[in-house]
Design a protein around this motif. Sequence first.
Motif, PDB file in Angstrom:
ATOM      1  N   LEU A  87      88.003  55.322  54.611  1.00 13.86           N
ATOM      2  CA  LEU A  87      88.682  55.643  55.861  1.00 13.86           C
ATOM      3  C   LEU A  87      88.017  56.843  56.531  1.00 13.86           C
ATOM      4  N   ALA A  88      87.663  57.846  55.719  1.00 15.35           N
ATOM      5  CA  ALA A  88      86.985  59.027  56.260  1.00 15.35           C
ATOM      6  C   ALA A  88      85.636  58.649  56.855  1.00 15.35           C
ATOM      7  N   CYS A  89      84.912  57.762  56.180  1.00 10.84           N
ATOM      8  CA  CYS A  89      83.621  57.306  56.699  1.00 10.84           C
ATOM      9  C   CYS A  89      83.786  56.569  58.019  1.00 10.84           C
ATOM     10  N   ALA A  90      84.814  55.724  58.107  1.00  4.79           N
ATOM     11  CA  ALA A  90      85.058  54.968  59.334  1.00  4.79           C
ATOM     12  C   ALA A  90      85.409  55.903  60.486  1.00  4.79           C
ATOM     13  N   LEU A  91      86.242  56.911  60.215  1.00  7.45           N
ATOM     14  CA  LEU A  91      86.624  57.857  61.260  1.00  7.45           C
ATOM     15  C   LEU A  91      85.422  58.695  61.706  1.00  7.45           C
ATOM     16  N   ALA A  92      84.587  59.091  60.741  1.00  9.36           N
ATOM     17  CA  ALA A  92      83.393  59.870  61.078  1.00  9.36           C
ATOM     18  C   ALA A  92      82.442  59.051  61.940  1.00  9.36           C
ATOM     19  N   ALA A  93      82.252  57.781  61.563  1.00  7.58           N
ATOM     20  CA  ALA A  93      81.376  56.911  62.344  1.00  7.58           C
ATOM     21  C   ALA A  93      81.935  56.683  63.742  1.00  7.58           C
ATOM     22  N   ALA A  94      83.269  56.512  63.844  1.00  6.91           N
ATOM     23  CA  ALA A  94      83.885  56.315  65.155  1.00  6.91           C
ATOM     24  C   ALA A  94      83.692  57.540  66.044  1.00  6.91           C
ATOM     25  N   ALA A  95      83.852  58.732  65.457  1.00  9.27           N
ATOM     26  CA  ALA A  95      83.643  59.958  66.230  1.00  9.27           C
ATOM     27  C   ALA A  95      82.189  60.070  66.694  1.00  9.27           C
ATOM     28  N   ALA A  96      81.260  59.673  65.831  1.00  9.70           N
ATOM     29  CA  ALA A  96      79.841  59.716  66.191  1.00  9.70           C
ATOM     30  C   ALA A  96      79.538  58.750  67.336  1.00  9.70           C
ATOM     31  N   VAL A  97      80.176  57.587  67.314  1.00 11.70           N
ATOM     32  CA  VAL A  97      79.976  56.614  68.390  1.00 11.70           C
ATOM     33  C   VAL A  97      80.493  57.170  69.712  1.00 11.70           C
ATOM     34  N   VAL A  98      81.621  57.867  69.653  1.00 17.53           N
ATOM     35  CA  VAL A  98      82.151  58.482  70.872  1.00 17.53           C
ATOM     36  C   VAL A  98      81.151  59.481  71.443  1.00 17.53           C
ATOM     37  N   VAL A  99      80.514  60.248  70.564  1.00 17.93           N
ATOM     38  CA  VAL A  99      79.507  61.212  71.012  1.00 17.93           C
ATOM     39  C   VAL A  99      78.314  60.485  71.640  1.00 17.93           C
ATOM     40  N   LEU A 100      77.887  59.404  71.005  1.00 16.92           N
ATOM     41  CA  LEU A 100      76.720  58.679  71.501  1.00 16.92           C
ATOM     42  C   LEU A 100      76.985  58.002  72.842  1.00 16.92           C
ATOM     43  N   THR A 101      78.208  57.546  73.037  1.00 16.61           N
ATOM     44  CA  THR A 101      78.525  56.761  74.242  1.00 16.61           C
ATOM     45  C   THR A 101      79.367  57.546  75.242  1.00 16.61           C
ATOM     46  N   ARG A 102      79.445  58.862  75.077  1.00 16.27           N
ATOM     47  CA  ARG A 102      80.285  59.671  75.961  1.00 16.27           C
ATOM     48  C   ARG A 102      79.843  59.487  77.424  1.00 16.27           C
ATOM     49  N   PRO A 103      80.831  59.455  78.315  1.00 13.97           N
ATOM     50  CA  PRO A 103      80.519  59.220  79.734  1.00 13.97           C
ATOM     51  C   PRO A 103      79.620  60.301  80.316  1.00 13.97           C
ATOM     52  N   ARG A 104      78.550  59.857  80.964  1.00 14.94           N
ATOM     53  CA  ARG A 104      77.631  60.728  81.680  1.00 14.94           C
ATOM     54  C   ARG A 104      77.169  60.001  82.931  1.00 14.94           C
ATOM     55  N   PRO A 105      76.629  60.725  83.891  1.00 17.98           N
ATOM     56  CA  PRO A 105      76.187  60.048  85.126  1.00 17.98           C
ATOM     57  C   PRO A 105      75.191  58.922  84.866  1.00 17.98           C
ATOM     58  N   SER A 106      74.389  59.075  83.818  1.00 14.87           N
ATOM     59  CA  SER A 106      73.353  58.077  83.542  1.00 14.87           C
ATOM     60  C   SER A 106      73.774  57.034  82.507  1.00 14.87           C
ATOM     61  N   THR A 107      75.035  57.063  82.087  1.00 14.53           N
ATOM     62  CA  THR A 107      75.488  56.147  81.044  1.00 14.53           C
ATOM     63  C   THR A 107      75.405  54.691  81.516  1.00 14.53           C
ATOM     64  N   ASP A 108      74.778  53.859  80.728  1.00 16.83           N
ATOM     65  CA  ASP A 108      74.648  52.431  81.031  1.00 16.83           C
ATOM     66  C   ASP A 108      75.647  51.686  80.142  1.00 16.83           C
ATOM     67  N   TYR A 109      76.829  51.427  80.666  1.00 23.99           N
ATOM     68  CA  TYR A 109      77.882  50.812  79.856  1.00 23.99           C
ATOM     69  C   TYR A 109      77.561  49.368  79.506  1.00 23.99           C
ATOM     70  N   PHE A 110      76.864  48.690  80.401  1.00 24.30           N
ATOM     71  CA  PHE A 110      76.482  47.312  80.089  1.00 24.30           C
ATOM     72  C   PHE A 110      75.499  47.281  78.919  1.00 24.30           C
ATOM     73  N   GLY A 111      74.540  48.192  78.930  1.00 24.94           N
ATOM     74  CA  GLY A 111      73.596  48.267  77.821  1.00 24.94           C
ATOM     75  C   GLY A 111      74.292  48.615  76.511  1.00 24.94           C
ATOM     76  N   ILE A 112      75.258  49.530  76.566  1.00 17.73           N
ATOM     77  CA  ILE A 112      76.031  49.889  75.372  1.00 17.73           C
ATOM     78  C   ILE A 112      76.819  48.681  74.875  1.00 17.73           C
ATOM     79  N   GLY A 113      77.406  47.937  75.813  1.00 17.72           N
ATOM     80  CA  GLY A 113      78.150  46.741  75.427  1.00 17.72           C
ATOM     81  C   GLY A 113      77.261  45.706  74.751  1.00 17.72           C
TER      82      GLY A 113
END
Length: 248
Positions: free
Chosen positions: A80-106
């Motif tokens: 569970l700790a590993c899953a939560l850590a990975a989820a937090a890391a994904v949030v960091v990687l995909t955090r909204p920015r002006p250049s974020t490509d949501y389609f590419g992330i999807g």
Amino acid sequence: MFSSGTPESESNDTSAGRPQLRSFTAAQWRPVLGLAVVFATMNLTLYTAIDRIGLGLAVILEFLGPLAVALAGSRRRIDLACALAAAAAVVVLTRPRPSTDYFGIGLALLAAVCWGCYILLNRTVGERLPGLQGSAAAAAVSGLLYLPVGAVVLWLHQPTVGALLCALAAGVLSSAVPFLADLLALRRVPAHFFGVFMSVNPVFASLAGMLVLGQHLELASWVAIAVIVTANAVAVGAAANRSKGKTA
């Protein structure tokens, strides 16, 4: 005395890798067709994602597929700790920015789903069909799915000899060789062991993107990659230790 080298045995060895399509049953065709669709979709979504969001980010997001396989069904706190850590890391990687490509992330996340299905389906195919027949059939069907698209692209954009050679090298090195290596590995080790062997992929992909393609990641992204890779290694290692404990 030399019966193991008779033509009959050689024929059997050869047929282990040559799909006998007419002899496949419905129960055998289902996972083969599923594997073909998953393999085709995984490649298409991953390469499109790489073109949009870069090699490092695309591969680390796709890596969530085998991580999910390693964590699936576990109720242990460490997982569970590993899953939560990975989820937090994904949030960091995909955090909204002006250049974020949501389609590419999807697309990269869809490739992750396909990779998880690929691991599970490959094992099912290996259980239902001898040798490499199932995987060879899946690769052939996957190729047929791309054939019309490839024909149209070649007709509209006449390739040079150099481009064809690069495409051939890319197909062999990025699809044929890894596909065969994955298949052989998955038939010899449990699926969760396979996950830890793949842990280093996102790091190599990010380094290749930086050194070869000039795709630089921020420090926060490198930290997130390290978190996801570590989470996968810890989860898989804990699962292996539990399996050994049950065996003992």
